[in-house]
Design a protein around this motif. Structure first.
Motif, PDB file in Angstrom:
ATOM      1  N   GLU A 176      64.374  52.766  39.070  1.00 31.81           N
ATOM      2  CA  GLU A 176      63.232  53.337  39.764  1.00 31.81           C
ATOM      3  C   GLU A 176      62.037  52.400  39.596  1.00 31.81           C
ATOM      4  N   VAL A 177      61.226  52.325  40.640  1.00 33.32           N
ATOM      5  CA  VAL A 177      60.089  51.400  40.633  1.00 33.32           C
ATOM      6  C   VAL A 177      58.807  52.222  40.569  1.00 33.32           C
ATOM      7  N   GLY A 178      58.109  52.127  39.448  1.00 26.96           N
ATOM      8  CA  GLY A 178      56.797  52.716  39.309  1.00 26.96           C
ATOM      9  C   GLY A 178      55.754  51.614  39.293  1.00 26.96           C
ATOM     10  N   PHE A 179      54.649  51.860  38.652  1.00 24.83           N
ATOM     11  CA  PHE A 179      53.688  50.775  38.518  1.00 24.83           C
ATOM     12  C   PHE A 179      52.911  50.943  37.218  1.00 24.83           C
ATOM     13  N   MET A 180      52.347  49.835  36.798  1.00 27.52           N
ATOM     14  CA  MET A 180      51.543  49.782  35.579  1.00 27.52           C
ATOM     15  C   MET A 180      50.144  49.336  35.978  1.00 27.52           C
ATOM     16  N   GLN A 181      49.125  50.049  35.540  1.00 28.76           N
ATOM     17  CA  GLN A 181      47.739  49.685  35.839  1.00 28.76           C
ATOM     18  C   GLN A 181      46.969  49.628  34.539  1.00 28.76           C
ATOM     19  N   PHE A 182      46.144  48.582  34.408  1.00 29.49           N
ATOM     20  CA  PHE A 182      45.316  48.470  33.229  1.00 29.49           C
ATOM     21  C   PHE A 182      43.944  47.933  33.638  1.00 29.49           C
ATOM     22  N   GLY A 183      42.983  48.168  32.790  1.00 31.14           N
ATOM     23  CA  GLY A 183      41.613  47.743  33.060  1.00 31.14           C
ATOM     24  C   GLY A 183      41.131  46.753  32.025  1.00 31.14           C
ATOM     25  N   VAL A 184      40.451  45.720  32.513  1.00 31.98           N
ATOM     26  CA  VAL A 184      39.905  44.683  31.649  1.00 31.98           C
ATOM     27  C   VAL A 184      38.384  44.684  31.813  1.00 31.98           C
ATOM     28  N   SER A 185      37.675  44.812  30.690  1.00 28.52           N
ATOM     29  CA  SER A 185      36.213  44.809  30.749  1.00 28.52           C
ATOM     30  C   SER A 185      35.696  43.381  30.929  1.00 28.52           C
ATOM     31  N   VAL A 186      34.823  43.200  31.885  1.00 30.47           N
ATOM     32  CA  VAL A 186      34.215  41.878  32.130  1.00 30.47           C
ATOM     33  C   VAL A 186      32.762  41.879  31.665  1.00 30.47           C
ATOM     34  N   GLU A 187      32.437  42.786  30.732  1.00 26.17           N
ATOM     35  CA  GLU A 187      31.058  42.877  30.249  1.00 26.17           C
ATOM     36  C   GLU A 187      30.627  41.568  29.579  1.00 26.17           C
ATOM     37  N   THR A 188      31.554  41.009  28.796  1.00 31.32           N
ATOM     38  CA  THR A 188      31.225  39.755  28.097  1.00 31.32           C
ATOM     39  C   THR A 188      31.014  38.616  29.089  1.00 31.32           C
ATOM     40  N   LEU A 189      31.918  38.523  30.087  1.00 20.82           N
ATOM     41  CA  LEU A 189      31.785  37.463  31.093  1.00 20.82           C
ATOM     42  C   LEU A 189      30.483  37.614  31.876  1.00 20.82           C
ATOM     43  N   ALA A 190      30.143  38.863  32.224  1.00 19.20           N
ATOM     44  CA  ALA A 190      28.918  39.091  32.991  1.00 19.20           C
ATOM     45  C   ALA A 190      27.682  38.692  32.172  1.00 19.20           C
ATOM     46  N   ALA A 191      27.713  39.077  30.873  1.00 20.18           N
ATOM     47  CA  ALA A 191      26.573  38.734  30.025  1.00 20.18           C
ATOM     48  C   ALA A 191      26.459  37.221  29.847  1.00 20.18           C
ATOM     49  N   ALA A 192      27.630  36.572  29.660  1.00 26.06           N
ATOM     50  CA  ALA A 192      27.610  35.115  29.505  1.00 26.06           C
ATOM     51  C   ALA A 192      27.081  34.444  30.762  1.00 26.06           C
ATOM     52  N   ARG A 193      27.545  34.932  31.922  1.00 27.74           N
ATOM     53  CA  ARG A 193      27.072  34.352  33.187  1.00 27.74           C
ATOM     54  C   ARG A 193      25.562  34.514  33.340  1.00 27.74           C
ATOM     55  N   ARG A 194      25.071  35.683  32.998  1.00 26.04           N
ATOM     56  CA  ARG A 194      23.633  35.931  33.132  1.00 26.04           C
ATOM     57  C   ARG A 194      22.837  35.046  32.166  1.00 26.04           C
ATOM     58  N   ALA A 195      23.339  34.913  30.916  1.00 25.92           N
ATOM     59  CA  ALA A 195      22.625  34.093  29.941  1.00 25.92           C
ATOM     60  C   ALA A 195      22.618  32.625  30.349  1.00 25.92           C
ATOM     61  N   ILE A 196      23.792  32.148  30.841  1.00 22.45           N
ATOM     62  CA  ILE A 196      23.862  30.733  31.253  1.00 22.45           C
ATOM     63  C   ILE A 196      22.930  30.480  32.425  1.00 22.45           C
ATOM     64  N   THR A 197      22.898  31.425  33.363  1.00 20.65           N
ATOM     65  CA  THR A 197      22.019  31.244  34.538  1.00 20.65           C
ATOM     66  C   THR A 197      20.551  31.182  34.103  1.00 20.65           C
ATOM     67  N   GLU A 198      20.194  32.125  33.222  1.00 20.71           N
ATOM     68  CA  GLU A 198      18.793  32.146  32.774  1.00 20.71           C
ATOM     69  C   GLU A 198      18.450  30.872  31.998  1.00 20.71           C
ATOM     70  N   GLN A 199      19.381  30.464  31.121  1.00 20.08           N
ATOM     71  CA  GLN A 199      19.122  29.246  30.351  1.00 20.08           C
ATOM     72  C   GLN A 199      19.043  28.023  31.257  1.00 20.08           C
ATOM     73  N   GLY A 200      19.945  27.985  32.266  1.00 20.59           N
ATOM     74  CA  GLY A 200      19.910  26.853  33.212  1.00 20.59           C
ATOM     75  C   GLY A 200      18.600  26.789  33.962  1.00 20.59           C
ATOM     76  N   LEU A 201      18.100  27.951  34.348  1.00 20.07           N
ATOM     77  CA  LEU A 201      16.822  27.982  35.071  1.00 20.07           C
ATOM     78  C   LEU A 201      15.674  27.506  34.172  1.00 20.07           C
ATOM     79  N   VAL A 202      15.711  27.982  32.930  1.00 20.44           N
ATOM     80  CA  VAL A 202      14.652  27.552  31.996  1.00 20.44           C
ATOM     81  C   VAL A 202      14.729  26.047  31.765  1.00 20.44           C
ATOM     82  N   ILE A 203      15.998  25.546  31.568  1.00 23.12           N
ATOM     83  CA  ILE A 203      16.149  24.107  31.332  1.00 23.12           C
ATOM     84  C   ILE A 203      15.657  23.314  32.520  1.00 23.12           C
ATOM     85  N   ALA A 204      15.999  23.813  33.736  1.00 20.61           N
ATOM     86  CA  ALA A 204      15.551  23.096  34.937  1.00 20.61           C
ATOM     87  C   ALA A 204      14.026  23.032  35.024  1.00 20.61           C
TER      88      ALA A 204
END
Length: 816
Positions: free
Chosen positions: A143-171
């Motif tokens: 029988e074919v069912g499915f498996m679903q899972f969730g991955v939090s991207v909170e860390t990636l989002a925070a890192a992206r925001r920090a890098i963007t802000e730091q890049g802007l400040v550096i620029a």
């Protein structure tokens, strides 16, 4: 169109132009940095999703094959408890949307749709974003069912925001510093120097494709050309390094993923140095903490099972000598608790260029579950799943070994016992199969407990066991052991509040001249068959005649089926004579079997066999067909002879068929025989139940103009109280009355009263088995109407019966 600052000084124009270029380049750099960051985040997210998917799929497959979803949910629940980063929930759903596993995010009432990972995904990230991943999953029973899972991207989002802000400040900081620097240097540099400066800044900022215009032949132009050559060389070298780094990283990731997927431990042996490397996973397989195994090759040998050390060394030496292309061996290793588990060690030696092996490396795999599964499969293939006893195949192997020992030692005697639990099917039918299985387990335990050391007990059939007795003194010892097994322990049926006292029937075959285990077990079965038929002897020893009888019965079964299918049966006819006129009034059709090998067989040899094989109806219909065909032939060949009447026997199984009347009348009508020429005989035991199906069938036949005879009258269930309810035209006194009627006065009185009562009811009487004139005279004096027996004639074939009728023709015509 002129710019507003076209009259400004070179320094100002250089400053403004350079600042503008810097802003543009930094904007592009920042945008490119954001893009690269998004790509890196996407790759990281993909890796995270892939790793989690692989891990969850492996766990779901491992637990799912054993239907241990609750255990899987507990494991995942502990893993995800309080998790806010990475994997935060897991759901496994069956094809009918039934959730099988629910771990993490207990407040989630409904599964969200899978996340679309399209363009601009990371630009939409929020701090609390979840990535929902859904994969199909193959469940048990395909029988074919499915498996679903969730991955939090909170860390990636925070890192992206920090890098963007730091890049802007550096620029911004870099623009300010550049403005200040150019304000100072602008006093000194010319326009060409500014271009060189801009070019160098571009290279420094990572724009390796930037080139400085080189016009003219002055020193600055020469410097500009050399600068461009340097930039081209640098760009090429950096590109090569980046490509090499990317390939190296991809290779390392593939190797790491492959090793994690294979779940293997690595080892590396530096042979000249005498050192060894063992990976963390290698130590884990041995049950050790990572890094605790000494880095010497002898350390591993201490953990190998003592029985495997010598084969391990021999195979390793053979490989080092070049006798094999790869070292590979399955063996056992000791765990810290003292138990052993199976592993597969592999490796390849590499020469050091001097015809000597300088290094050998390989892996170790945990195959304990597979080996145990193989051992369980082997055990299941040779043992009974209900009782755990050896099955027929393993029992035959034990008997063959015992026979081989007997061939080596003529004094060694053995016997095989075939044991059957009496009326086991009745227990199953009355209390259910669960109670029957429990009874079989108890019987198996009892028989096993009664055996001597070296004897073998097996379950070879549904309710049949077999025992191999080794080292017997004589047949009396086998009999004594068999007698101890006849009475089984009382069995309490708790659900029915009953106590059963099961018993056994046993057949014994001794190893006198047998050289084959199958034949020995077959002989024990034949002896058991005889014991089951015996009313007084629960134990029977095998004799050669039993095998001959069994072979003859099997051959007769096959021949009987062939005879029914190809017209191999015959019908003989015995006259039924009027006692007053001594003339034939009718015939009884008696089936005979002219067997091509055994000659003419009597009904007593094959009628019970037909009953056992459920062929009695086919046999009865064949007798009726032959009888009708003979009547038709007599009528066509000698139309002057008055039509004879013939009685055909019906069995109990035939009378249980709901459509029997229709079948019988169809055969009679198909041959064009008048209904009054056919009569049917049934035994009186069938009429003990007036409400049964037999009574209705007989009434229907009488309604169709066919007479009914009651055979064996007075021997079964007949009583004078229900004689008047019998749908019959004639009763036949059993031969047991006739044989003693001349000597037994009391019996004569019973017969007289029975004949008188039958006459009062309008029923005529036939006496069977009349063998002499004295019996005939007595029966005639008692008022009996008809007689049948050897005194008049034996059963004769079709032609002889026809001639018998021809011989009586003058008397018949005179009487008529």
């Amino acid at each position: 169109m002129r710019l507003p600052f076209h009259r400004a000084s070179i320094r100002v124009r250089l400053l403004l132009a350079s600042t503008t270029v810097q802003v543009v380049l930094l904007s592009l750099l920042l945008a490119n940095s954001v893009r690269l960051m998004n790509d890196a985040a996407s790759a990281s997210l993909d890796t995270t999703i892939s790793q989690n998917a692989s891990m969850l799929h492996a766990m779901a497959t491992a637990y799912g094959e054993q239907q241990r979803y609750e255990a899987l949910e507990d494991v995942l629940g502990e893993l995800l408890e309080g998790s806010t980063e990475g994997l935060v929930y897991v759901r496994i759903v069956a094809p009918d949307q039934t959730p099988l596993v629910s771990a993490g995010l207990p407040d989630m009432a409904q599964l969200p749709a899978p996340t679309e990972m399209g363009g601009g995904f990371f630009s939409r990230l929020r701090g609390d974003s979840l990535v929902h991943v859904r994969h199909p999953l193959l469940l048990p029973r395909n029988e074919v069912g499915f498996m679903q899972f969730g991955v939090s991207v909170e860390t990636l989002a925070a890192a992206r925001r920090a890098i963007t802000e730091q890049g802007l400040v550096i620029a911004l900081v870099e623009i300010a510093l550049t403005f200040l620097l150019l304000s100072t240097v602008g006093y000194l540099l010319t326009r060409n120097l500014g271009r060189l400066l801009a070019g160098s800044r571009a290279i420094a900022d990572g724009h390796l494709d930037h080139r400085v215009p080189a016009r003219g032949d002055d020193e600055l132009a020469v410097i500009a050309r050399h600068f461009n050559i340097m930039a081209s060389t640098l760009q090429r070298r950096v590109a090569e390094l980046q490509e090499s780094a990317a390939r190296l990283k991809a290779s390392e990731e593939r190797h790491a993923l492959a090793m994690r997927g294979a779940n293997d431990g690595l080892w590396d042996w530096d042979i000249p140095a005498g050192t060894a490397y063992y990976s963390d996973r290698f130590c884990e397989i041995l049950g050790l903490a990572p890094g605790t195994l000494p880095n010497v090759p002898e350390a591993f040998l201490e953990y190998i099972h003592p029985d495997d050390v010598t084969p391990y060394r021999e195979r390793m030496i053979a490989h080092l000598k070049g006798e094999s292309s790869q070292f590979m061996m399955e063996h056992r290793v000791r765990q810290p608790a003292g138990d052993y588990r199976w592993v597969l060690t592999r490796g390849v030696a590499r020469p050091n260029g001097k015809a000597r092996v300088g290094r050998m490396a390989g892996s170790i795999s945990d195959i304990d579950q597979r080996k145990r599964a193989e051992q369980q499969l082997i055990h299941d293939a040779l043992h009974d799943g209900l009782t755990g006893l050896p099955n027929r195949a393993l029992f035959i192997e034990h008997v063959n070994r015992a026979l081989a020992q007997r061939r080596r030692d003529e004094g060694f005697q053995l016997a095989v016992l075939a044991i059957n639990v009496e009326r086991f099917s009745l227990v199953n039918d009355s209390y259910g199969h669960a109670i029957g299985d429990d009874l079989l387990r108890r019987v198996a335990n009892h028989i096993t407990s009664m055996m001597r050391e070296g004897d073998v007990v097996a379950r070879v059939g549904g309710d049949q066991f077999a025992v191999l007795l080794n080292g017997l003194q004589n047949s009396a010892e086998a009999l004594r052991i068999g007698e101890s097994l006849i009475a089984l322990p009382a069995f309490v049926v708790r659900s029915a509040d009953r106590v059963l006292h099961p018993r056994c029937r046993i057949g014994i075959a001794l190893s006198e001249d047998e050289e084959d285990a199958q034949a020995l077990l077959r002989d024990a079965d034949n002896a058991l068959h005889k014991a089951r038929q015996s009313e007084s002897a629960p134990i029977e020893f095998f004799h050669a005649s039993m095998h001959a009888q069994a072979v003859r019965a099997l051959q007769l079964e096959s021949d009987l089926r062939w005879a029914l299918a190809h017209g191999g049966l015959a019908v003989h006819y015995q006259p039924i004579v009027s006692l007053t006129t001594r003339r034939t009034s009718s015939f009884e059709a008696l089936v005979r079997w002219p067997h091509p090998t055994h000659g003419l067989l009597s009904p007593s040899e094959f009628i019970p066999l037909a009953e056992t094989l459920d062929l009695i109806h086919d046999l009865g219909m064949e007798v009726l067909r032959i009888t009708c065909a003979d009547l038709r032939r007599w009528r066509d060949t000698a139309p002057g002879i008055p039509p004879a009447r013939i009685s055909v026997n019906l069995s109990a199984r035939q009378l249980a068929r709901p459509m029997l009347t229709t079948e019988l009348l169809a055969v009679i009508d198909r041959h064009g025989v008048a209904h009054d020429q056919i009569r049917f005989e049934v035994t009186e035991s069938l009429l003990a139940h007036p409400a049964g199906p037999a009574m209705k069938t007989l009434r229907d036949l009488r309604a169709a103009g066919i007479e009914i005879l009651i055979d064996d009258f007075g021997t079964g269930y007949s009583t004078l109280s229900y004689l008047h309810t019998m749908p019959c035209n004639q009763v036949k006194l059993d031969g047991s009355f006739v044989r003693s009627i001349t000597e037994d006065i009391r019996l004569r009185a019973i017969v007289r009263r029975s004949i008188e009562l039958a006459h009062d009811l309008g029923i005529s009487v036939v006496a069977e088995c009349i063998e002499n004139e004295q019996q005939l005279e007595v029966l005639l004096g008692l008022g009996c109407d008809f007689g049948q027996g050897y005194h008049f004639a034996r059963a004769m074939d079709r032609d002889a019966a026809h001639e018998w009728l021809r011989g009586e023709l003058p008397s018949r015509q005179a009487a008529h």
